[in-house]
Design a protein around this motif. Sequence first.
Motif, PDB file in Angstrom:
ATOM      1  N   ASP A  15      43.820  -4.671 -12.617  1.00 25.68           N
ATOM      2  CA  ASP A  15      43.095  -4.469 -13.860  1.00 25.68           C
ATOM      3  C   ASP A  15      41.597  -4.683 -13.699  1.00 25.68           C
ATOM      4  O   ASP A  15      40.784  -3.977 -14.314  1.00 25.68           O
ATOM      5  CB  ASP A  15      43.628  -5.425 -14.935  1.00 25.68           C
ATOM      6  CG  ASP A  15      42.982  -5.182 -16.292  1.00 25.68           C
ATOM      7  OD1 ASP A  15      42.889  -4.001 -16.706  1.00 25.68           O
ATOM      8  OD2 ASP A  15      42.570  -6.172 -16.932  1.00 25.68           O
ATOM      9  N   PHE A  16      41.215  -5.637 -12.839  1.00 27.94           N
ATOM     10  CA  PHE A  16      39.803  -5.980 -12.683  1.00 27.94           C
ATOM     11  C   PHE A  16      39.619  -6.580 -11.295  1.00 27.94           C
ATOM     12  O   PHE A  16      40.522  -7.242 -10.773  1.00 27.94           O
ATOM     13  CB  PHE A  16      39.376  -6.997 -13.753  1.00 27.94           C
ATOM     14  CG  PHE A  16      37.892  -7.123 -13.938  1.00 27.94           C
ATOM     15  CD1 PHE A  16      37.192  -6.186 -14.682  1.00 27.94           C
ATOM     16  CD2 PHE A  16      37.178  -8.166 -13.368  1.00 27.94           C
ATOM     17  CE1 PHE A  16      35.816  -6.276 -14.870  1.00 27.94           C
ATOM     18  CE2 PHE A  16      35.806  -8.280 -13.540  1.00 27.94           C
ATOM     19  CZ  PHE A  16      35.125  -7.326 -14.299  1.00 27.94           C
ATOM     20  N   GLU A  62      30.875 -10.045 -18.919  1.00 32.02           N
ATOM     21  CA  GLU A  62      32.113  -9.272 -18.755  1.00 32.02           C
ATOM     22  C   GLU A  62      33.019  -9.932 -17.725  1.00 32.02           C
ATOM     23  O   GLU A  62      34.231 -10.076 -17.949  1.00 32.02           O
ATOM     24  CB  GLU A  62      31.798  -7.839 -18.310  1.00 32.02           C
ATOM     25  CG  GLU A  62      33.058  -7.004 -18.120  1.00 32.02           C
ATOM     26  CD  GLU A  62      32.810  -5.614 -17.544  1.00 32.02           C
ATOM     27  OE1 GLU A  62      33.794  -4.853 -17.415  1.00 32.02           O
ATOM     28  OE2 GLU A  62      31.640  -5.307 -17.213  1.00 32.02           O
ATOM     29  N   TYR A  66      37.674 -12.147 -17.434  1.00 29.53           N
ATOM     30  CA  TYR A  66      38.815 -11.834 -16.575  1.00 29.53           C
ATOM     31  C   TYR A  66      39.071 -12.983 -15.590  1.00 29.53           C
ATOM     32  O   TYR A  66      38.168 -13.760 -15.283  1.00 29.53           O
ATOM     33  CB  TYR A  66      38.537 -10.545 -15.795  1.00 29.53           C
ATOM     34  CG  TYR A  66      38.415  -9.323 -16.672  1.00 29.53           C
ATOM     35  CD1 TYR A  66      39.530  -8.570 -17.018  1.00 29.53           C
ATOM     36  CD2 TYR A  66      37.169  -8.922 -17.179  1.00 29.53           C
ATOM     37  CE1 TYR A  66      39.424  -7.445 -17.833  1.00 29.53           C
ATOM     38  CE2 TYR A  66      37.046  -7.796 -17.988  1.00 29.53           C
ATOM     39  CZ  TYR A  66      38.176  -7.068 -18.311  1.00 29.53           C
ATOM     40  OH  TYR A  66      38.056  -5.960 -19.118  1.00 29.53           O
ATOM     41  N   SER A 256      30.621  -0.297 -17.778  1.00 26.72           N
ATOM     42  CA  SER A 256      31.189  -1.624 -17.560  1.00 26.72           C
ATOM     43  C   SER A 256      31.833  -1.656 -16.176  1.00 26.72           C
ATOM     44  O   SER A 256      32.165  -0.612 -15.595  1.00 26.72           O
ATOM     45  CB  SER A 256      32.237  -1.952 -18.626  1.00 26.72           C
ATOM     46  OG  SER A 256      33.408  -1.163 -18.433  1.00 26.72           O
ATOM     47  N   HIS A 258      34.757  -2.783 -15.591  1.00 26.40           N
ATOM     48  CA  HIS A 258      36.140  -2.361 -15.807  1.00 26.40           C
ATOM     49  C   HIS A 258      36.247  -0.840 -15.748  1.00 26.40           C
ATOM     50  O   HIS A 258      37.185  -0.290 -15.148  1.00 26.40           O
ATOM     51  CB  HIS A 258      36.640  -2.885 -17.155  1.00 26.40           C
ATOM     52  CG  HIS A 258      38.113  -2.676 -17.375  1.00 26.40           C
ATOM     53  ND1 HIS A 258      38.624  -1.532 -17.938  1.00 26.40           N
ATOM     54  CD2 HIS A 258      39.177  -3.482 -17.109  1.00 26.40           C
ATOM     55  CE1 HIS A 258      39.940  -1.638 -18.021  1.00 26.40           C
ATOM     56  NE2 HIS A 258      40.306  -2.802 -17.513  1.00 26.40           N
ATOM     57  N   TRP A 261      35.965   0.268 -12.100  1.00 28.47           N
ATOM     58  CA  TRP A 261      37.159  -0.108 -11.339  1.00 28.47           C
ATOM     59  C   TRP A 261      38.300   0.891 -11.547  1.00 28.47           C
ATOM     60  O   TRP A 261      39.092   1.155 -10.646  1.00 28.47           O
ATOM     61  CB  TRP A 261      37.597  -1.512 -11.744  1.00 28.47           C
ATOM     62  CG  TRP A 261      38.565  -2.193 -10.822  1.00 28.47           C
ATOM     63  CD1 TRP A 261      39.812  -2.672 -11.133  1.00 28.47           C
ATOM     64  CD2 TRP A 261      38.362  -2.531  -9.441  1.00 28.47           C
ATOM     65  NE1 TRP A 261      40.396  -3.280 -10.050  1.00 28.47           N
ATOM     66  CE2 TRP A 261      39.522  -3.199  -8.990  1.00 28.47           C
ATOM     67  CE3 TRP A 261      37.320  -2.319  -8.545  1.00 28.47           C
ATOM     68  CZ2 TRP A 261      39.662  -3.666  -7.681  1.00 28.47           C
ATOM     69  CZ3 TRP A 261      37.454  -2.775  -7.243  1.00 28.47           C
ATOM     70  CH2 TRP A 261      38.614  -3.428  -6.828  1.00 28.47           C
TER      71      TRP A 261
END
Length: 313
Positions: A15-16, A62, A66, A256, A258, A261
């Motif tokens: 996810d990150f 940000e 996470y 971002s 995210h 990624w």
Amino acid sequence: MNAPKYGFETEAGEDFPRYIMYDVNNVCNARCPFCPQSAIAVSDDFAPQHLDWDLYVKTITEVAKYPVELVRFTGDGEPLLHPKMNDMIELALSLGVTKLNLTTNGSLLKGKRLARMLKAPPHVIDFSLDAFTEETYDKYRIGLDFKTTMKNVHDFIEKRDPARTRVIVSMIHHPGLDAEVEAFRNYWTGRADMVAIRRLHSNLGSVAVVQMPPPSRRWPCVHLWQRLVIDFRGHIRFCPIDWHDQSYVGDVSALSLHEVWHSPFMQKLRKRHLDGNYGGCGVCEKCGDWANSPWSEGWVDMMRKESLQTAGT
């Protein structure tokens, strides 16, 4: 080539990124012959740059949302020359980032810098020393003073709170330095929390180095499944040894982390690596450093075993 050991290790990592690396500036107080910065700094188009504070705030805010395993402050130069380096560490700590690493040559960590760093330190500090003797230090750390740096490192180890900050000392294993590497390891074992002996990279061919012949079969680059790099321009890169912005993916001012990624570009690049199809992959196609980044021996893995006395990366 698409073996089970290659890919995302966890759902959180898918996810990150597990690892965010900040190249906070492109200036240095040394001229190391194995470092691309030495050549870049004397080029006609060189302009000193430091990562903009607002861009840093945007990205670290940000990142803090996470379960990132590591945030590392380094640079295409010496990170302690960034005028807000201490502020960066302090903000990340206040946001709850659980593992911060600063990599520095150690030459500037004294006086007010040291005092402030001791009050709000990173969780891990890595002193990149690259020598055990003054003769070798003068050869590979041109512009720095051996005795000053050694005093700074010893002072930090003595004054830091071991419960708050772990200390790594590291050295690149240059050809012909086998005996010095062992002396370095023996001396610092028991003084620092970890001794790291690093492989020598060409940094995508930016510097001429003597490397061991690579394995006959190439593996996918671990970085594509673990980290993103934010550089001093505010550019997002996928390659940590790219000094010429050839692995650019986007700008943090517009995207971002995210989004990057999960971008089609990153997904396609990962698939090509898994398929063993490096043609047309930009900097990856002719990379000669891939063998120096084995799986399960990277910075995240080092942080996991930071209580050990010695390690090789």
